[in-house]
Design an enzyme around this catalytic site. Structure first.
Site, PDB file in Angstrom:
ATOM      1  N   HIS A 155       1.003  -1.179   0.081  1.00  0.00           N
ATOM      2  CA  HIS A 155       0.106   0.058  -0.015  1.00  0.00           C
ATOM      3  C   HIS A 155       1.060   1.271   0.158  1.00  0.00           C
ATOM      4  O   HIS A 155       1.903   1.163   0.254  1.00  0.00           O
ATOM      5  CB  HIS A 155      -0.908  -0.272   1.291  1.00  0.00           C
ATOM      6  CG  HIS A 155      -1.893   0.957   1.610  1.00  0.00           C
ATOM      7  ND1 HIS A 155      -1.475   2.105   2.121  1.00  0.00           N
ATOM      8  CD2 HIS A 155      -3.084   1.161   1.259  1.00  0.00           C
ATOM      9  CE1 HIS A 155      -2.605   2.998   1.979  1.00  0.00           C
ATOM     10  NE2 HIS A 155      -3.684   2.291   1.631  1.00  0.00           N
TER      11      HIS A 155
ATOM     12  N   ASP B 284       3.101  -5.408   7.739  1.00  0.00           N
ATOM     13  CA  ASP B 284       2.037  -4.633   7.455  1.00  0.00           C
ATOM     14  C   ASP B 284       0.708  -5.543   7.726  1.00  0.00           C
ATOM     15  O   ASP B 284       0.441  -6.224   6.890  1.00  0.00           O
ATOM     16  CB  ASP B 284       1.899  -3.898   6.207  1.00  0.00           C
ATOM     17  CG  ASP B 284       0.709  -3.033   5.915  1.00  0.00           C
ATOM     18  OD1 ASP B 284      -0.320  -3.574   6.338  1.00  0.00           O
ATOM     19  OD2 ASP B 284       0.596  -2.157   4.927  1.00  0.00           O
TER      20      ASP B 284
ATOM     21  N   GLN C  25      -4.469  -5.796   6.315  1.00  0.00           N
ATOM     22  CA  GLN C  25      -5.649  -6.543   5.607  1.00  0.00           C
ATOM     23  C   GLN C  25      -5.492  -7.883   6.412  1.00  0.00           C
ATOM     24  O   GLN C  25      -6.451  -9.098   6.023  1.00  0.00           O
ATOM     25  CB  GLN C  25      -5.407  -6.429   4.336  1.00  0.00           C
ATOM     26  CG  GLN C  25      -5.494  -5.201   3.631  1.00  0.00           C
ATOM     27  CD  GLN C  25      -6.761  -4.723   3.748  1.00  0.00           C
ATOM     28  OE1 GLN C  25      -7.780  -5.316   4.172  1.00  0.00           O
ATOM     29  NE2 GLN C  25      -7.038  -3.258   3.269  1.00  0.00           N
TER      30      GLN C  25
ATOM     31  N   LYS D 152     -10.516  -1.179  10.193  1.00  0.00           N
ATOM     32  CA  LYS D 152     -10.343  -2.274   8.929  1.00  0.00           C
ATOM     33  C   LYS D 152     -10.923  -3.603  10.098  1.00  0.00           C
ATOM     34  O   LYS D 152     -11.130  -4.682   9.257  1.00  0.00           O
ATOM     35  CB  LYS D 152      -9.320  -2.605   8.481  1.00  0.00           C
ATOM     36  CG  LYS D 152      -9.109  -1.474   7.515  1.00  0.00           C
ATOM     37  CD  LYS D 152      -7.731  -1.827   6.924  1.00  0.00           C
ATOM     38  CE  LYS D 152      -7.231  -0.786   5.980  1.00  0.00           C
ATOM     39  NZ  LYS D 152      -7.785   0.088   4.961  1.00  0.00           N
TER      40      LYS D 152
ATOM     41  N   CYS E 265      -4.872   2.765  -3.425  1.00  0.00           N
ATOM     42  CA  CYS E 265      -3.626   3.040  -2.844  1.00  0.00           C
ATOM     43  C   CYS E 265      -2.691   2.263  -2.861  1.00  0.00           C
ATOM     44  O   CYS E 265      -1.862   2.172  -2.021  1.00  0.00           O
ATOM     45  CB  CYS E 265      -4.143   3.362  -1.090  1.00  0.00           C
ATOM     46  SG  CYS E 265      -5.298   4.606  -0.888  1.00  0.00           S
TER      47      CYS E 265
HETATM   48  C1  LIG Z   1      -2.229  -3.217   3.284  1.00  0.00           C
HETATM   49  C2  LIG Z   1      -2.594  -1.746   3.870  1.00  0.00           C
HETATM   50  N1  LIG Z   1      -1.559  -1.182   4.382  1.00  0.00           N
HETATM   51  C3  LIG Z   1      -1.685  -0.089   4.948  1.00  0.00           C
HETATM   52  C4  LIG Z   1      -3.039   0.624   4.753  1.00  0.00           C
HETATM   53  C5  LIG Z   1      -3.506   1.887   5.372  1.00  0.00           C
HETATM   54  O1  LIG Z   1      -4.188   1.834   6.199  1.00  0.00           O
HETATM   55  P1  LIG Z   1      -4.541   3.249   6.952  1.00  0.00           P
HETATM   56  O2  LIG Z   1      -5.121   4.295   6.269  1.00  0.00           O
HETATM   57  O3  LIG Z   1      -5.611   2.852   8.166  1.00  0.00           O
HETATM   58  O4  LIG Z   1      -3.366   3.821   7.750  1.00  0.00           O
HETATM   59  C6  LIG Z   1      -4.094   0.069   4.135  1.00  0.00           C
HETATM   60  C7  LIG Z   1      -5.591   0.594   4.027  1.00  0.00           C
HETATM   61  O5  LIG Z   1      -6.052   0.134   3.103  1.00  0.00           O
HETATM   62  C8  LIG Z   1      -3.674  -1.145   3.936  1.00  0.00           C
HETATM   63  O6  LIG Z   1      -4.724  -1.982   3.079  1.00  0.00           O
END
Ligand SMILES: Cc1ncc(COP(=O)(O)O)c(C=O)c1O
Length: 409
Positions: free
Chosen positions: A123, A200, A203, A226, A366
């Protein structure tokens, strides 16, 4: 054990909503999940009965708020198998968690000539903080490529992670492809070369059991929104010995031990990284979200979504003009299905489905570099959670068929 989905659905007031004349079919869970009454109730209960600042007061409500706030931290620790609650730092979201590490650990430990390795599936939150760190320090950012079938090229990872690598940052489940990456193997590669790994789990933590001990990771982050929790709160897990050595990233109240006009010293973990009044209500409600998921059992959550994804992939194969991005089988794959139509733009698909009450995501999710690697600038994405049903998958596929008829007739 299978999930009792109708019982679960009754806990989510928003699922009673209609979009126009149609019942809501919410398939945008990778962007944010819906919240059960238990989480909404935890927020209103806090504000109605014991709203007070934490770690400061000697009065009853401040003590109650502090206890609930710290209990929520313990719940997070148990949820991801972390032994010490002080290894859990509250952040605004996973983006802030990654930035904390990139600034605090990164600026102290990364220098010119070092290498930071990320995957092609990150992301933007998993790319840009490292990219900026590389620019600040003169380090190099290396990318582990994906294979044709949307998996991580682990052979390439073996070559890219070397003695120059200082940090490997990897997404456990791709927000675009649904691919579940072997972050444990990546962690081993990193450690064999004296590097650290940050996982990370944005998800993955909402959808599968996580054990930081078993993963043997150094850092891991996720966002509560999420996984049934509120927006504005997330988590950084860090190995206590690493967090201990890292300098604070933000300064202010609560994170200090002593302050003079000339100098200051820092509070213990995790408070050293929590400057200012924390997000008390949302931390407590995150605890309620974790209780909800733990009561269901994360193995059962995973099994439910696995079955739903298998069904959805088989139904998607009926759509000859639609291509599913990423793995087309359910091995090491979660409930996120991104897809492209050979003629209809994803935004048109999203708008047409919205007319039928079906909420999906469209755009670059994103993850621009990953989506562009499929030679498109945008894709459509359906993503599932505990309250989704096979009937909703059928509505999605029927909706896509109707959209085709409308646009291509
Ligand atoms: C894999 C992953 N990492 C990071 C994020 C960023 O999450 P946040 O906007 O809640 O910081 C997302 C959000 O969709 C994501 O899917």
């Amino acid at each position: 054990m299978t999930l009792d989905v109708s019982k679960i659905r009754a806990d989510f007031p928003i699922l009673q909503r209609k979009i126009g004349d149609n019942p809501l079919v919410y398939l945008d869970n990778a962007a944010t999940s819906q919240k059960p009454q238990q989480v909404i109730g935890a927020l209103t209960h806090y504000y109605t009965h014991y709203n007070a600042n934490v770690h400061r007061g000697v009065h009853t409500m401040s003590i109650e708020a502090t206890e609930a706030f710290e209990e929520a931290r313990k719940k997070v620790a148990r949820f991801i198998g972390a032994r010490e609650p002080e290894s859990i730092v509250w952040t605004r979201n996973i983006s802030e968690a990654i930035n904390l590490v990139a600034y605090s650990w990164g600026d102290t430990n990364i220098k010119s000539g070092d290498e930071i390795v990320v995957t092609a599936m990150e992301h933007h939150s998993g790319i840009v903080p490292w990219q900026q760190l590389a620019m600040r320090s003169g380090a190099e950012l290396k990318i582990i490529p994906r294979t044709e079938d949307g998996r991580l090229d682990m052979d390439a990872a073996g070559e890219l992670i070397t003695g120059k690598t200082k940090m490997v940052a990897a997404v456990q489940m791709s927000s675009v492809l649904g691919t579940v990456n072997d972050v444990k193997a990546l962690g081993k590669l990193a450690h064999d070369h004296g590097a650290l790994i940050l996982v990370d789990a944005a998800q993955s933590a909402p959808h599968m059991p996580i054990d930081v001990g078993d993963l043997d990771c150094d850092f891991l982050g996720f966002s509560a929104h999420k996984m049934l929790g509120p927006t504005g709160i997330g988590v950084l897990y860090g190995r206590p010995e690493l967090l201990e050595e890292m300098p604070p990233w933000m300064f202010g109240g609560d994170m200090i031990l002593t302050v003079s006009y000339e100098d200051a010293s820092w509070n213990d973990l995790p408070y050293k990284f929590e400057a200012g009044t924390p997000n008390i209500a949302d931390a407590i409600a995150t605890g309620a979200a974790i209780d909800y998921l733990s009561d269901l059992g994360m193995d059962n959550v995973l099994a439910h979504e696995h079955a739903l994804t298998e069904y959805a992939l088989s139904r998607f194969s009926e759509l000859e003009r639609v291509t599913v991005m990423g793995p087309t089988d359910t091995k090491d794959r979660g409930g996120i299905i991104s897809f492209m139509h050979d003629t209809i733009h994803p935004h048109d698909m999203g708008t047409a489905l919205d007319q039928m009450g079906i909420a999906i995501r469209t755009g670059h999710h994103c993850a621009m570099p990953l989506v562009r690697s499929y030679d498109v600038v945008a894709a459509a994405r359906a993503s599932f959670y505990i309250y989704n049903t096979q009937d909703e998958v059928d509505l999605l596929i029927d909706g896509l068929k109707q959209t085709e008829e409308y646009f291509l007739k």
